[in-house]
Write an enzyme that holds these catalytic residues in place. Structure first.
Site, PDB file in Angstrom:
ATOM      1  N   ARG A 273      11.610   5.626  53.326  1.00 13.51           N
ATOM      2  CA  ARG A 273      12.413   6.601  54.080  1.00 13.51           C
ATOM      3  C   ARG A 273      13.670   7.022  53.311  1.00 13.51           C
ATOM      4  NH1 ARG A 273      10.428   7.741  58.749  1.00 13.51           N
ATOM      5  NH2 ARG A 273      12.369   8.680  59.495  1.00 13.51           N
ATOM      6  N   LEU A 274      13.639   6.877  52.001  1.00 10.34           N
ATOM      7  CA  LEU A 274      14.753   7.342  51.162  1.00 10.34           C
ATOM      8  C   LEU A 274      14.446   8.767  50.711  1.00 10.34           C
ATOM      9  CD1 LEU A 274      15.317   4.115  49.044  1.00 10.34           C
ATOM     10  CD2 LEU A 274      16.458   4.815  51.158  1.00 10.34           C
TER      11      LEU A 274
END
Length: 196
Positions: A171-172
């Site tokens: 989720r970066l």
């Protein structure tokens, strides 16, 4: 890494056309009434470039009424196969009659007739009424070209904000935001990154 959002959009859109199984030009269009009540629906992108992003609709539709009261809109492309999104915000104006005529002429005949038969966003007591209207349009224009209805045409979203979202591990995600520069009449863009 381009610093021109339209060049980047062209690149991503080209990849989407090669990878998306259905309607890579589908985009969510968000509008709002004069009171601020929002609405969103899917439409199809039918033209784009540095002057904006174009779609077509019945000018009596709810979206058209919203835009007449509040000429601001947001667009969202979501290309699931590429794990990408593009968000666009800006002002909206009508495209010229000549441009609307040219696009309408490129549509299939049944789609042209459907534009005449539909009172988009209005109550419909039974589907048979719509089908009867479509048949009446077939008879009306039998043997000739179908002109563009006066109540149907295009709109152009002229962006002042374009965001490119790319999925990343853990989720970066990567978010690149382009905003129009105010000091040159909007001809250039300022680029920045956003936290995911």
């Amino acid at each position: 890494m381009t610093t021109d959002p339209f060049t980047l959009f062209d690149s991503w859109f080209s990849e989407a056309r090669a990878s998306e199984p259905n309607d890579p030009n589908a985009m969510a269009l968000a509008t709002a009434e004069a009171s601020g009540r929002p609405a969103v629906r899917m439409v199809l992108l039918k033209g784009h470039g540095p002057d904006g992003f174009v779609f077509y609709t019945n000018r009596g539709s709810r979206k058209a009424e919203d835009l007449a009261a509040n000429a601001q809109a947001a667009l969202l492309f979501h290309w699931k196969s590429l794990r990408r999104q593009v968000r666009i915000e800006g002002t909206v104006s009508r495209v010229s009659d000549a441009e609307s005529d040219a696009y309408f002429a490129s549509r299939g005949r049944d789609s042209q007739l459907g534009a005449w038969a539909s009172e988009q966003s209005r109550p419909l007591a039974a589907r048979s009424i719509f089908e009867a209207r479509f048949e009446a349009m077939q008879f009306r224009f039998e043997g000739g070209d179908v002109p563009r209805p006066p109540h149907w045409g295009g709109y152009r979203v002229v962006p002042d904000r374009i965001e490119f979202w790319q999925d990343r591990a853990h989720r970066l995600h990567e978010r690149r935001l382009f905003t129009r520069a105010d000091d040159d009449g909007g001809a250039s863009w300022i680029e920045g990154l956003l936290y995911p």
